[in-house]
Design a protein around this motif. Structure first.
Motif, PDB file in Angstrom:
ATOM      1  N   ALA B 133       0.839  -1.199   0.000  1.00 16.77           N
ATOM      2  CA  ALA B 133       0.000   0.000   0.000  1.00 16.77           C
ATOM      3  C   ALA B 133       0.872   1.247   0.000  1.00 16.77           C
ATOM      4  N   ARG B 134       2.001   1.147   0.705  1.00 22.37           N
ATOM      5  CA  ARG B 134       2.884   2.309   0.771  1.00 22.37           C
ATOM      6  C   ARG B 134       3.545   2.521  -0.613  1.00 22.37           C
ATOM      7  N   LEU B 135       3.938   1.437  -1.234  1.00 22.36           N
ATOM      8  CA  LEU B 135       4.655   1.545  -2.514  1.00 22.36           C
ATOM      9  C   LEU B 135       3.723   1.937  -3.665  1.00 22.36           C
ATOM     10  N   ALA B 136       2.492   1.390  -3.634  1.00 22.36           N
ATOM     11  CA  ALA B 136       1.586   1.639  -4.757  1.00 22.36           C
ATOM     12  C   ALA B 136       0.224   2.004  -4.202  1.00 22.36           C
ATOM     13  N   PRO B 137       0.047   3.257  -3.825  1.00 25.69           N
ATOM     14  CA  PRO B 137      -1.210   3.654  -3.163  1.00 25.69           C
ATOM     15  C   PRO B 137      -2.430   3.530  -4.071  1.00 25.69           C
ATOM     16  N   GLN B 138      -2.226   3.453  -5.364  1.00 22.68           N
ATOM     17  CA  GLN B 138      -3.389   3.403  -6.262  1.00 22.68           C
ATOM     18  C   GLN B 138      -3.998   2.005  -6.335  1.00 22.68           C
ATOM     19  N   LEU B 139      -3.297   0.994  -5.798  1.00 23.20           N
ATOM     20  CA  LEU B 139      -3.773  -0.386  -5.918  1.00 23.20           C
ATOM     21  C   LEU B 139      -4.868  -0.690  -4.911  1.00 23.20           C
ATOM     22  N   ASP B 140      -5.900  -1.425  -5.380  1.00 28.73           N
ATOM     23  CA  ASP B 140      -6.854  -2.016  -4.435  1.00 28.73           C
ATOM     24  C   ASP B 140      -6.246  -3.334  -3.975  1.00 28.73           C
ATOM     25  N   ILE B 141      -6.325  -3.564  -2.659  1.00 27.00           N
ATOM     26  CA  ILE B 141      -5.722  -4.793  -2.146  1.00 27.00           C
ATOM     27  C   ILE B 141      -6.801  -5.633  -1.492  1.00 27.00           C
ATOM     28  N   VAL B 142      -6.911  -6.856  -1.921  1.00 25.59           N
ATOM     29  CA  VAL B 142      -7.882  -7.779  -1.343  1.00 25.59           C
ATOM     30  C   VAL B 142      -7.096  -8.825  -0.574  1.00 25.59           C
ATOM     31  N   GLU B 143      -7.417  -8.930   0.730  1.00 22.53           N
ATOM     32  CA  GLU B 143      -6.652  -9.862   1.559  1.00 22.53           C
ATOM     33  C   GLU B 143      -7.532 -11.068   1.871  1.00 22.53           C
ATOM     34  N   VAL B 144      -7.030 -12.239   1.584  1.00 26.80           N
ATOM     35  CA  VAL B 144      -7.813 -13.464   1.765  1.00 26.80           C
ATOM     36  C   VAL B 144      -7.296 -14.158   3.019  1.00 26.80           C
ATOM     37  N   ALA B 145      -8.237 -14.567   3.872  1.00 33.13           N
ATOM     38  CA  ALA B 145      -7.826 -15.234   5.112  1.00 33.13           C
ATOM     39  C   ALA B 145      -7.326 -16.632   4.809  1.00 33.13           C
ATOM     40  N   ALA B 146      -6.344 -17.074   5.607  1.00 31.95           N
ATOM     41  CA  ALA B 146      -5.849 -18.431   5.464  1.00 31.95           C
ATOM     42  C   ALA B 146      -6.868 -19.378   6.087  1.00 31.95           C
ATOM     43  N   PRO B 147      -6.932 -20.625   5.630  1.00 35.16           N
ATOM     44  CA  PRO B 147      -7.909 -21.570   6.197  1.00 35.16           C
ATOM     45  C   PRO B 147      -7.661 -21.784   7.681  1.00 35.16           C
ATOM     46  N   ALA B 148      -8.732 -21.969   8.420  1.00 35.12           N
ATOM     47  CA  ALA B 148      -8.636 -22.057   9.870  1.00 35.12           C
ATOM     48  C   ALA B 148      -7.865 -23.286  10.305  1.00 35.12           C
ATOM     49  N   ALA B 149      -7.989 -24.359   9.580  1.00 31.98           N
ATOM     50  CA  ALA B 149      -7.342 -25.613   9.965  1.00 31.98           C
ATOM     51  C   ALA B 149      -5.824 -25.448  10.044  1.00 31.98           C
ATOM     52  N   HIS B 150      -5.307 -24.591   9.228  1.00 33.71           N
ATOM     53  CA  HIS B 150      -3.869 -24.344   9.270  1.00 33.71           C
ATOM     54  C   HIS B 150      -3.645 -22.974   9.874  1.00 33.71           C
ATOM     55  N   GLY B 151      -3.864 -22.885  11.164  1.00 36.13           N
ATOM     56  CA  GLY B 151      -3.769 -21.602  11.836  1.00 36.13           C
ATOM     57  C   GLY B 151      -2.434 -20.936  11.630  1.00 36.13           C
ATOM     58  N   ARG B 152      -1.401 -21.704  11.707  1.00 43.14           N
ATOM     59  CA  ARG B 152      -0.067 -21.128  11.560  1.00 43.14           C
ATOM     60  C   ARG B 152       0.210 -20.823  10.100  1.00 43.14           C
ATOM     61  N   THR B 153       0.691 -19.681   9.866  1.00 44.49           N
ATOM     62  CA  THR B 153       1.042 -19.336   8.495  1.00 44.49           C
ATOM     63  C   THR B 153       2.553 -19.278   8.374  1.00 44.49           C
ATOM     64  N   THR B 154       2.966 -19.158   7.196  1.00 47.27           N
ATOM     65  CA  THR B 154       4.408 -19.116   6.968  1.00 47.27           C
ATOM     66  C   THR B 154       4.899 -17.683   6.991  1.00 47.27           C
ATOM     67  N   GLY B 155       4.686 -17.034   8.121  1.00 50.51           N
ATOM     68  CA  GLY B 155       5.206 -15.687   8.291  1.00 50.51           C
ATOM     69  C   GLY B 155       6.658 -15.750   8.718  1.00 50.51           C
ATOM     70  N   ALA B 156       7.048 -14.733   9.401  1.00 50.81           N
ATOM     71  CA  ALA B 156       8.441 -14.663   9.821  1.00 50.81           C
ATOM     72  C   ALA B 156       8.754 -15.756  10.825  1.00 50.81           C
ATOM     73  N   SER B 157       7.733 -16.081  11.653  1.00 53.19           N
ATOM     74  CA  SER B 157       7.995 -17.095  12.667  1.00 53.19           C
ATOM     75  C   SER B 157       8.247 -18.446  12.020  1.00 53.19           C
ATOM     76  N   ALA B 158       7.403 -18.762  11.039  1.00 48.73           N
ATOM     77  CA  ALA B 158       7.600 -20.027  10.338  1.00 48.73           C
ATOM     78  C   ALA B 158       8.974 -20.037   9.671  1.00 48.73           C
ATOM     79  N   ASP B 159       9.306 -18.889   9.186  1.00 49.65           N
ATOM     80  CA  ASP B 159      10.581 -18.772   8.518  1.00 49.65           C
ATOM     81  C   ASP B 159      11.723 -19.104   9.476  1.00 49.65           C
ATOM     82  N   ALA B 160      11.594 -18.565  10.668  1.00 46.65           N
ATOM     83  CA  ALA B 160      12.662 -18.798  11.635  1.00 46.65           C
ATOM     84  C   ALA B 160      12.693 -20.246  12.072  1.00 46.65           C
ATOM     85  N   ALA B 161      11.506 -20.841  12.134  1.00 44.72           N
ATOM     86  CA  ALA B 161      11.449 -22.213  12.625  1.00 44.72           C
ATOM     87  C   ALA B 161      12.014 -23.195  11.608  1.00 44.72           C
TER      88      ALA B 161
END
Lengths: 231, 686
Positions: B133-161
């Motif tokens: 959003a900061r880089l391209a303010p003109q873009l519409d961004i649609v954020e899709v939730a991850a499925p509940a069954a896989h609560g953990r996502t591959t964010g920074a924590s997953a990366d570290a693990a």
């Protein structure tokens, strides 16, 4: 043409057998015959022999016979009869338009050849001795001065166009007249595309003058070339 | 699903107002479990807005560290997107937000769909959405939730693990770690004896040097192992007594060393991976460039085959084969190749459906080959089959970069095949033009050469009949027979040449509006001699219209029919030519009939075939070419021809010429004629 001594004919033809029988036929009629094998030789002979008749093959090995026609026509009205193959209708029309008097399609019979020769000579005589005012072919009698046409003694009504067409054919009695030439002389020079005019009026003339218009005896069609009024 | 518009939150509303018409949609397929939902959501949104959409997979050093399995899963999602109509690509870069923003700008994407990521609450762990959003303010961004069954996502924590384990090194994993440990050990052997002379910080520098070298050579994991090993060695080697005095100083030095080693390992390894990726891209580009250049000079099919085989071998280490379709649209079995019926069926499927088939595709994935249709601009030219020997090959071909390269190869080969095809077409056209020219001049020469002696023969034999003194009767008859046979020969030759001309398509009809009556008259006059003593009658319907035909050719037809009638009838036969209009068929019908024995029943149509005669063993001369030519000529006029027996006996040949719109009559002349008519009749009465 001097009638006391034998008339002179020039045959320009590369094929010896054809030359031979044409020569025999003409000699049988009392002609003195000269022969040229090539166009070049023919041009020279036409000048030096001063022939009374030229018989010219259009398919010479060293050039187009039409050049000879043009050359001769520039200084002499001598009758020229052209020999040509069947498929070259365009060549025939070109040769006739360039000034040839008549043509024969190969193969041709001697009777045909002699008939053409006689017709050509007769026309020339008439040109010198002035035409008579009456012409007769078959049952038809045309009085050129009165513009009157009789068939078997009965007057026939012709429209002015029909009469004009007939008079052009009469002036060329026995000789083929190309369709473009008829168009030019009867309808004027701007009718080049209206070839069917000639055919329609020719049909009218046949209806009025021939016994069986589908098998004419005098107003003959020379396929893809033109028409001939046969006496 | 949550919708972000720039930085502002909106309540969920129907999606169409958000997806701008005409602008494309961009789905960012991540490596996490949300990827499938991103693809599904993007496909739905694009379908609702009727807009094109793209799907991209951004690969960074971090995602590469996730391992091959995660990568293949992500690629599978990308393929799904492609199947749903997306344009897909794999993008390389360090900063996903920048890469996505750049791609969106280049491809005019107004909306970006991506999966929500769980983030550590640290300032440098801002989610991709915010950075985007900061880089391209003109873009519409649609954020899709991850499925509940896989609560953990591959964010920074997953990366570290996830233990980083690069796959692309030349050496197997354990050996690389052993090498890293050996390097640390070597460093320790050199550095630790120096401890009494140098400061701990200086010795730590030596270990750091070792870590950098290991990271460059062996990758991230071994570098971190080397860091830990160096750290441990240093901790153990530092003299006990030193702790009491300046324990804090050492602790700081060791901690800094650990941290610097760790960061260095990651940075260096990232650099190395990016360099490797760049080298890979460069190699693919160069392969493509060289392939295109090699193909550009190919003028024959064999050259295209050979070049394609060579380059596929070089770039993929696999055997390639080009299958071409036969004239029936089926792929032809290649010579000297062992392909099964199933292989050919898969290839045919790919050819017909314009989709890849075989190994690694949705269709027949267990086949031993990959089949790529060779699509060229004009049509599909064939199928490129690539042999997949082992599972490793199969995986190598699945990687999208490789698949893209392979598709590019197939496209290039297809264009080369098409070019070769048109080179052939052009050459054939030249050859056929040459052939036609040759044929025409040959026919002209032949016609002249045959006609000339025949003209001599006709003329000479006639001279014989006219010779003086006249021949005796018997000789006269011979001479006449000679003349007539020569004339027949002329007709025969004319027929043969006409047939040759018509068959070779070299006839230009000289079509004119004219009366058939004239053609009948001319034909009867020219061919009269063939009829002998037979009578010829004509019966023309009144007021026949003008029709368009080639007078010379129609004369040939009529002459052939007359000759035919004369040949098969007794000498006293009656031949009739009649013409009438058939308004129902729009034809002018012309018939030549006789009162002879008639045609053999049931074979009327066969008569028009070349070299077919009514009776096979007939004493009458001729090869049966005449009627075939008649039909060829009439059909060239758009007419038709038939033969039948008349009910009262005798054969009848009928030809129909299409009626048209005759040109206008000279109407002005008619008026003048009508006006002048009275005048003419008046003068005639005098």
């Amino acid at each position: 043409m001097n009638t006391d001594i034998a008339p002179v004919a020039l045959i320009v033809e590369d094929e010896p057998q054809i030359r031979r029988f044409v020569r025999m036929a003409l000699e049988g009629e009392g002609w003195q015959v000269h022969q040229s094998e090539t166009l070049k030789r023919g041009l020279i002979d036409a000048g030096t022999r001063t022939p009374d008749l030229i018989i010219l093959d259009l398919g010479l090995p060293d050039g187009d016979g039409i050049t000879l026609i043009r050359d001769v026509r520039s200084w002499s009205p001598v009758p020229i009869i052209v020999l040509s193959a069947r498929i070259d209708e365009g060549d025939k029309i070109a040769a006739l338009d360039a000034g040839a008097d008549d043509y024969l399609t190969k193969p041709f019979g001697i009777g045909e050849l002699l008939a053409r020769v006689r017709a050509a000579l007769r026309r020339q005589h008439k040109a010198i001795g002035e035409a008579s005012s009456k012409v007769v072919f078959g049952k038809v009698e045309v009085d050129l001065q009165k513009r009157q046409v009789l068939r078997a003694g009965q007057p026939v009504h012709l429209t002015p166009t029909e009469y004009k067409l007939l008079s052009v054919l009469l002036a060329n009695m026995g000789r083929v007249v190309t369709a473009p030439q008829l168009l030019r002389e009867v309808w004027g020079p701007s009718n080049g595309d209206n070839g069917h005019y000639v055919r329609i009026y020719m049909g009218h003339l046949r209806q009025k003058l021939e016994d069986d218009p589908a098998q004419p005896r005098h107003l003959l069609t020379e396929t893809a070339v033109g028409y001939r009024l046969q006496p | 699903m949550a919708y972000h518009r720039g930085m502002h939150e909106h309540n969920p509303t129907p999606p169409d107002p958000f997806v701008r018409d005409g602008a494309a949609l961009l789905a960012c397929v991540g490596h996490g479990p949300g990827a499938a939902r991103v693809v599904a959501a993007a496909a739905r949104l694009a379908a609702l807005a009727g807009s094109p959409w793209h799907a991209v997979l951004v690969e960074t050093a971090r995602t590469r560290a996730l391992g091959e399995a995660a990568r293949l899963a992500a690629l599978e999602q990308l393929r799904q997107a492609q199947a749903l109509g997306a344009l897909t690509s794999v993008l390389d870069g360090d900063e996903p937000a920048a890469v996505i923003a750049g791609y969106a700008r280049r491809h005019a994407c107004a909306t970006v769909v991506l999966a929500r990521r769980a983030c550590l609450p640290l300032p440098w762990h801002a989610p991709v959405t915010r950075r985007l959003a900061r880089l391209a303010p003109q873009l519409d961004i649609v954020e899709v939730a991850a499925p509940a069954a896989h609560g953990r996502t591959t964010g920074a924590s997953a990366d570290a693990a996830a233990m980083p384990e690069p796959q692309d090194g030349a050496q197997p994993q354990p050996r690389r770690y052993l090498a890293a440990l050996a390097a640390s050990l070597g460093t320790a052997l050199v550095a630790l004896p120096l401890l009494p002379l140098l400061d701990v910080a200086n010795v730590a520098m030596l270990f750091l040097l070792c870590v950098v070298l290991v990271a460059i050579r062996l990758g991230r994991g071994p570098a971190i192992a080397a860091t830990l090993a160096g750290f441990a060695a240093l901790v153990l080697a530092v003299p006990r007594r030193a702790y009491d005095v300046s324990e804090f100083k050492y602790a700081v030095a060791l901690a800094v060393m650990l941290a610097v080693g760790w960061i260095t390992a990651r940075l260096t390894a990232d650099l190395r991976e990016q360099a490797e990726a760049a080298i890979g891209r460069e190699a693919r580009t160069r392969a493509l460039y060289e392939f295109a250049r090699a193909l550009s000079v190919a003028l024959q099919l064999e050259q295209v085959f050979e070049i394609t085989r060579r380059f596929v071998e070089r770039s993929f280490g696999a055997r390639a084969l080009i299958l071409l379709p036969g004239s029936d649209g089926r792929l032809a079995w290649p010579e000297g190749e062992r392909l099964t019926v199933m292989d050919m069926a898969a290839a045919q499927w790919a050819f017909e459906h314009l989709e890849a088939a075989g190994a690694g595709t949705a269709t027949l994935p267990n086949n031993g080959h990959v089949y790529l249709p060779l699509r060229a601009p004009m049509r599909t030219r064939g199928v490129l089959a690539i042999r997949v020997a082992a599972d490793a090959d199969r995986r190598a071909l699945l990687v999208p970069e490789q698949r893209e390269l392979l598709d590019a190869f197939a496209a290039l080969a297809a264009i080369a095949l098409e070019r070769v095809h048109y080179v052939d077409v052009a050459q054939e056209a030249v050859v056929s033009m040459e052939g036609e020219r040759l044929r025409n001049s040959l026919l002209a020469a032949l016609s002249h050469d045959l006609r000339t002696p025949l003209t001599g023969l006709v003329g000479l034999s006639e001279s014989l009949t006219l010779s003086k003194p006249p021949l005796a009767e018997a000789q006269m008859e011979l001479a006449s027979a000679l003349r007539d046979e020569a004339r027949r020969m002329v007709t025969l030759v004319a027929n043969l040449l006409d047939m040759a001309r018509i068959q070779s398509g070299g006839v230009k009809l000289n079509l004119q509006w004219q009366f058939v009556e004239e053609a009948v008259g001319a034909a009867l006059r020219v061919c009269r001699w063939q009829l002998g003593a037979r009578t010829a009658a004509t019966r023309m319907a009144r007021a026949l219209p003008l029709v368009r035909f080639d007078a010379a050719l129609l004369e040939r037809v009529l002459c052939n029919l007359l000759e035919n009638a004369a040949k098969y009838t007794p000498p006293d036969a009656r031949i009739e030519v009649d013409a009438e209009v058939d308004t129902r068929d729009g034809m002018l019908l012309l018939r030549v009939c006789d009162d002879g024995p008639g045609l053999p029943t049931g074979r009327e149509d066969a008569l028009f075939e070349k070299f077919v005669r009514g009776r096979q063993e007939s004493p009458i001369a001729g090869v049966g070419l005449g009627l075939a030519i008649c039909r060829a000529i009439v059909e060239a006029h758009g007419g038709r021809m038939r033969a039948f027996n008349r009910p009262q006996g005798g054969a009848c040949f009928e030809l129909g010429l299409p009626l048209g719109e005759p040109p206008a009559l000279p109407s002005m002349d008619d008026e003048a004629d009508a006006a002048a008519q009275d005048h003419v009749s008046h003068t005639q009465e005098q």
